[in-house]
Motif scaffolding. Structure first.
Motif, PDB file in Angstrom:
ATOM      1  N   THR A  63       0.880  -1.334  -0.173  1.00  0.00           N
ATOM      2  CA  THR A  63      -0.082  -0.092  -0.001  1.00  0.00           C
ATOM      3  C   THR A  63       0.859   1.244   0.151  1.00  0.00           C
ATOM      4  O   THR A  63       0.445   2.239  -0.715  1.00  0.00           O
ATOM      5  CB  THR A  63      -0.886  -0.037   1.314  1.00  0.00           C
ATOM      6  N   ILE A  64       1.928   1.207   0.705  1.00  0.00           N
ATOM      7  CA  ILE A  64       3.013   2.267   0.715  1.00  0.00           C
ATOM      8  C   ILE A  64       3.503   2.523  -0.379  1.00  0.00           C
ATOM      9  O   ILE A  64       3.746   3.764  -1.004  1.00  0.00           O
ATOM     10  CB  ILE A  64       4.144   2.162   1.951  1.00  0.00           C
ATOM     11  N   GLY A  65       3.858   1.553  -1.132  1.00  0.00           N
ATOM     12  CA  GLY A  65       4.268   1.539  -2.533  1.00  0.00           C
ATOM     13  C   GLY A  65       3.265   2.376  -3.579  1.00  0.00           C
ATOM     14  O   GLY A  65       3.743   2.884  -4.556  1.00  0.00           O
ATOM     15  N   TYR A  66       2.203   1.786  -3.312  1.00  0.00           N
ATOM     16  CA  TYR A  66       1.025   2.375  -4.378  1.00  0.00           C
ATOM     17  C   TYR A  66       0.871   4.048  -3.842  1.00  0.00           C
ATOM     18  O   TYR A  66       0.826   4.861  -4.853  1.00  0.00           O
ATOM     19  CB  TYR A  66      -0.160   1.847  -4.016  1.00  0.00           C
ATOM     20  N   GLY A  67       1.044   4.209  -2.411  1.00  0.00           N
ATOM     21  CA  GLY A  67       1.080   5.769  -2.257  1.00  0.00           C
ATOM     22  C   GLY A  67       2.278   6.453  -2.930  1.00  0.00           C
ATOM     23  O   GLY A  67       1.912   7.708  -3.006  1.00  0.00           O
ATOM     24  N   LYS A  68       3.286   5.887  -2.949  1.00  0.00           N
ATOM     25  CA  LYS A  68       4.667   6.670  -3.340  1.00  0.00           C
ATOM     26  C   LYS A  68       4.307   7.125  -4.898  1.00  0.00           C
ATOM     27  O   LYS A  68       4.642   7.860  -5.346  1.00  0.00           O
ATOM     28  CB  LYS A  68       5.692   5.753  -3.123  1.00  0.00           C
ATOM     29  N   TRP A  69       3.630   6.089  -5.528  1.00  0.00           N
ATOM     30  CA  TRP A  69       3.388   6.177  -6.991  1.00  0.00           C
ATOM     31  C   TRP A  69       2.552   7.152  -7.173  1.00  0.00           C
ATOM     32  O   TRP A  69       2.641   7.973  -8.147  1.00  0.00           O
ATOM     33  CB  TRP A  69       2.849   4.904  -7.482  1.00  0.00           C
ATOM     34  N   THR A  70       1.447   7.171  -6.349  1.00  0.00           N
ATOM     35  CA  THR A  70       0.425   8.275  -6.291  1.00  0.00           C
ATOM     36  C   THR A  70       1.002   9.687  -6.146  1.00  0.00           C
ATOM     37  O   THR A  70       0.873  10.680  -6.747  1.00  0.00           O
ATOM     38  CB  THR A  70      -0.588   7.986  -5.547  1.00  0.00           C
ATOM     39  N   TRP A  71       1.951   9.556  -5.269  1.00  0.00           N
ATOM     40  CA  TRP A  71       2.881  11.070  -4.914  1.00  0.00           C
ATOM     41  C   TRP A  71       3.551  11.241  -5.999  1.00  0.00           C
ATOM     42  O   TRP A  71       3.443  12.666  -6.547  1.00  0.00           O
ATOM     43  CB  TRP A  71       3.588  10.614  -3.773  1.00  0.00           C
ATOM     44  N   ASP A  72       4.030  10.691  -6.753  1.00  0.00           N
ATOM     45  CA  ASP A  72       4.950  11.009  -7.907  1.00  0.00           C
ATOM     46  C   ASP A  72       4.269  11.252  -8.907  1.00  0.00           C
ATOM     47  O   ASP A  72       4.690  12.070  -9.777  1.00  0.00           O
ATOM     48  CB  ASP A  72       5.890   9.696  -8.381  1.00  0.00           C
ATOM     49  N   LYS A  73       2.827  10.995  -9.133  1.00  0.00           N
ATOM     50  CA  LYS A  73       2.221  11.415 -10.141  1.00  0.00           C
ATOM     51  C   LYS A  73       1.214  12.750  -9.681  1.00  0.00           C
ATOM     52  O   LYS A  73       0.591  13.079 -10.562  1.00  0.00           O
ATOM     53  CB  LYS A  73       1.155  10.200 -10.473  1.00  0.00           C
ATOM     54  N   LYS A  74       1.888  13.374  -8.939  1.00  0.00           N
ATOM     55  CA  LYS A  74       1.394  14.591  -8.251  1.00  0.00           C
ATOM     56  C   LYS A  74      -0.003  14.745  -7.810  1.00  0.00           C
ATOM     57  O   LYS A  74      -0.673  15.888  -7.681  1.00  0.00           O
ATOM     58  CB  LYS A  74       1.754  15.737  -9.430  1.00  0.00           C
ATOM     59  N   ASN A  75      -0.384  13.735  -7.431  1.00  0.00           N
ATOM     60  CA  ASN A  75      -1.645  13.420  -6.634  1.00  0.00           C
ATOM     61  C   ASN A  75      -1.307  13.469  -5.288  1.00  0.00           C
ATOM     62  O   ASN A  75      -1.574  12.430  -4.541  1.00  0.00           O
ATOM     63  CB  ASN A  75      -2.606  12.191  -7.199  1.00  0.00           C
ATOM     64  N   ARG A  76      -1.259  14.656  -4.478  1.00  0.00           N
ATOM     65  CA  ARG A  76      -0.773  14.645  -3.265  1.00  0.00           C
ATOM     66  C   ARG A  76      -1.844  14.335  -2.197  1.00  0.00           C
ATOM     67  O   ARG A  76      -1.488  13.446  -1.281  1.00  0.00           O
ATOM     68  CB  ARG A  76      -0.542  16.324  -2.874  1.00  0.00           C
ATOM     69  N   LEU A  77      -3.121  14.773  -2.469  1.00  0.00           N
ATOM     70  CA  LEU A  77      -4.010  14.390  -1.348  1.00  0.00           C
ATOM     71  C   LEU A  77      -4.302  12.986  -1.471  1.00  0.00           C
ATOM     72  O   LEU A  77      -4.552  12.322  -0.458  1.00  0.00           O
ATOM     73  CB  LEU A  77      -5.473  15.309  -1.875  1.00  0.00           C
ATOM     74  N   GLY A  78      -4.564  12.140  -2.756  1.00  0.00           N
ATOM     75  CA  GLY A  78      -4.749  10.790  -3.266  1.00  0.00           C
ATOM     76  C   GLY A  78      -3.638  10.064  -2.120  1.00  0.00           C
ATOM     77  O   GLY A  78      -4.004   8.994  -1.478  1.00  0.00           O
TER      78      GLY A  78
END
Length: 58
Positions: free
Chosen positions: A20-35
């Motif tokens: 789950t943290i890995g998916y969160g990091k990927w989402t952060w890198d895609k500039k979706n900070r709130l997600g």
């Protein structure tokens, strides 16, 4: 027996947390900070709640 079950539970929870943290990091890198922040919150809840329930019950 209880120690073995706790060990298996810890391994499963750690695996879920890392994925789950890995998916969160990927989402952060895609500039979706709130997600990404919400995914991190979900990851923490996925670890804390089962441990809390397990120790309250036993």
């Amino acid at each position: 027996m209880i120690f073995f079950l706790r060990f298996i539970l810890a391994i499963i929870l750690l695996w879920v947390f890392i994925k789950t943290i890995g998916y969160g990091k990927w989402t952060w890198d895609k500039k979706n900070r709130l997600g990404a922040i919400m995914i991190f919150v979900i990851a923490l809840a996925a670890v804390i709640l089962p441990i809390f329930v397990f120790y309250i019950r036993y």
